[in-house]
Design an enzyme around this catalytic site. Sequence first.
Site, mmCIF file in Angstrom:
data_model
loop_
_atom_site.group_PDB
_atom_site.id
_atom_site.type_symbol
_atom_site.label_atom_id
_atom_site.label_comp_id
_atom_site.label_asym_id
_atom_site.label_seq_id
_atom_site.Cartn_x
_atom_site.Cartn_y
_atom_site.Cartn_z
ATOM 1 N N ILE A 6 25.102 -33.953 12.183
ATOM 2 C CA ILE A 6 24.260 -34.922 11.494
ATOM 3 C C ILE A 6 22.809 -34.602 11.775
ATOM 4 O O ILE A 6 22.410 -34.461 12.933
ATOM 5 C CB ILE A 6 24.576 -36.359 11.966
ATOM 6 C CG1 ILE A 6 26.076 -36.655 11.862
ATOM 7 C CG2 ILE A 6 23.767 -37.380 11.167
ATOM 8 C CD1 ILE A 6 26.511 -37.903 12.606
ATOM 9 N N GLY A 8 18.671 -35.639 11.586
ATOM 10 C CA GLY A 8 17.840 -36.841 11.595
ATOM 11 C C GLY A 8 18.467 -38.000 12.348
ATOM 12 O O GLY A 8 18.607 -39.103 11.804
ATOM 13 N N SER A 10 17.406 -39.510 15.268
ATOM 14 C CA SER A 10 16.564 -40.188 16.254
ATOM 15 C C SER A 10 16.460 -41.692 16.024
ATOM 16 O O SER A 10 16.012 -42.427 16.908
ATOM 17 C CB SER A 10 15.158 -39.575 16.264
ATOM 18 O OG SER A 10 14.536 -39.724 14.998
ATOM 19 N N GLY A 12 17.662 -45.202 12.989
ATOM 20 C CA GLY A 12 18.184 -45.658 11.708
ATOM 21 C C GLY A 12 19.566 -45.173 11.335
ATOM 22 O O GLY A 12 20.518 -45.254 12.121
ATOM 23 N N GLY A 14 20.895 -42.181 10.793
ATOM 24 C CA GLY A 14 21.479 -41.091 11.556
ATOM 25 C C GLY A 14 22.022 -41.544 12.891
ATOM 26 O O GLY A 14 23.138 -41.167 13.289
ATOM 27 N N TYR A 140 8.368 -39.241 -3.397
ATOM 28 C CA TYR A 140 9.560 -39.402 -2.556
ATOM 29 C C TYR A 140 10.804 -39.501 -3.436
ATOM 30 O O TYR A 140 11.821 -38.834 -3.176
ATOM 31 C CB TYR A 140 9.418 -40.663 -1.698
ATOM 32 C CG TYR A 140 10.692 -41.071 -0.996
ATOM 33 C CD1 TYR A 140 11.166 -40.350 0.101
ATOM 34 C CD2 TYR A 140 11.430 -42.171 -1.439
ATOM 35 C CE1 TYR A 140 12.341 -40.722 0.737
ATOM 36 C CE2 TYR A 140 12.606 -42.548 -0.805
ATOM 37 C CZ TYR A 140 13.054 -41.815 0.288
ATOM 38 O OH TYR A 140 14.220 -42.175 0.919
#
Length: 249
Positions: A6, A8, A10, A12, A14, A140
Site C-alpha cells: 500500500i 501513502g 502515513s 488517512g 492508507g 486535481y
Amino acid sequence: MSTVLITGCSSGFGLETVKLFLEKGWKVVATMRQPKADILPTSANLVVLPLDVTDPGSIARALDQAGEIDVLVNNAGFGAAVPIELIEPDTARQLFETNTLGTLAMLQAILPGFRERRSGVVINVTSTVTLKPLPLVSVYRASKAAVNALTESLAVEMEPFGVRVHIVLPGRSPETNFGNNAMPHLRGLDNPDYKPLIEGMIARFRDDTGPVTHAADVAVAVWRAATDPHAPLRIPAGEDAVQWMAEAE
C-alpha cells in the site's frame, strides 16, 4: 499468507487500510515517503518501507525489499484547491507527477510479475470528484480522472492474464489530510472575485456533518476489491460516494 503493498500509509485512507489488512491476517508492506513506524500497529506481519512514487530508484528499492506482492494498492497522492486561472504551473506538474505518473510508475514496476504469475490485483484509489465538475479542484480532478481512464484500459489489458483491476472512489472525508495538504497551494483569497468561492470551499472541507466518507469506508472498499473476484471495476467508498456514483450513472 497473501501480501499487499500500500502506498501513502502515513495517514488517512492508507493508514486505515494497513490496519484492516493486518487484522485480516495478511502480510502488509506499508510505504510512505518518510516512514513513521510509531503510527502503525505493531505486528510481525508488517513491513514499513520508504517509497516516493515520483522516484524510480525509490520504487525499485522498495519493491526489491518487499518481495513477491499479491495486491498493489495505489493510494499515494495529494490535492490542491485553486482556481484554474491562478494555479501555479509547478503545482499542476506536481499533481500529475504524483497522482497520475506515480501511479503509472508503480504499475509498470509491479505488472510484469503479476502477468508472469497470471495472478494479482491492482487497486487504484482515486476520488468521486472525478464524477462531476466542481470548482477549485480542476487540476486535481484531472489528475485523478486520468487514473480512472488508465485503470479502465488496464483492466482490459490484464484480463487475459488473470490480473484483476479496480478503482476505489472515496467521497469527501474530514478524516484525511487533504485540506491541510491543499492549503499551502491555495491562491485567490486576496482576489475579491474568487474569495467567496474559496471561503465556501474551505468551510465545506471542515464540515463533518451530512454524508461523508470515513477512512474505514475506504479500507473496506479496498478489502472488497482485493478479496472478492466478483467485485466491480468501480467501487464507491463512503455514503456520499455511493450517492454521487448513483447520480452519475
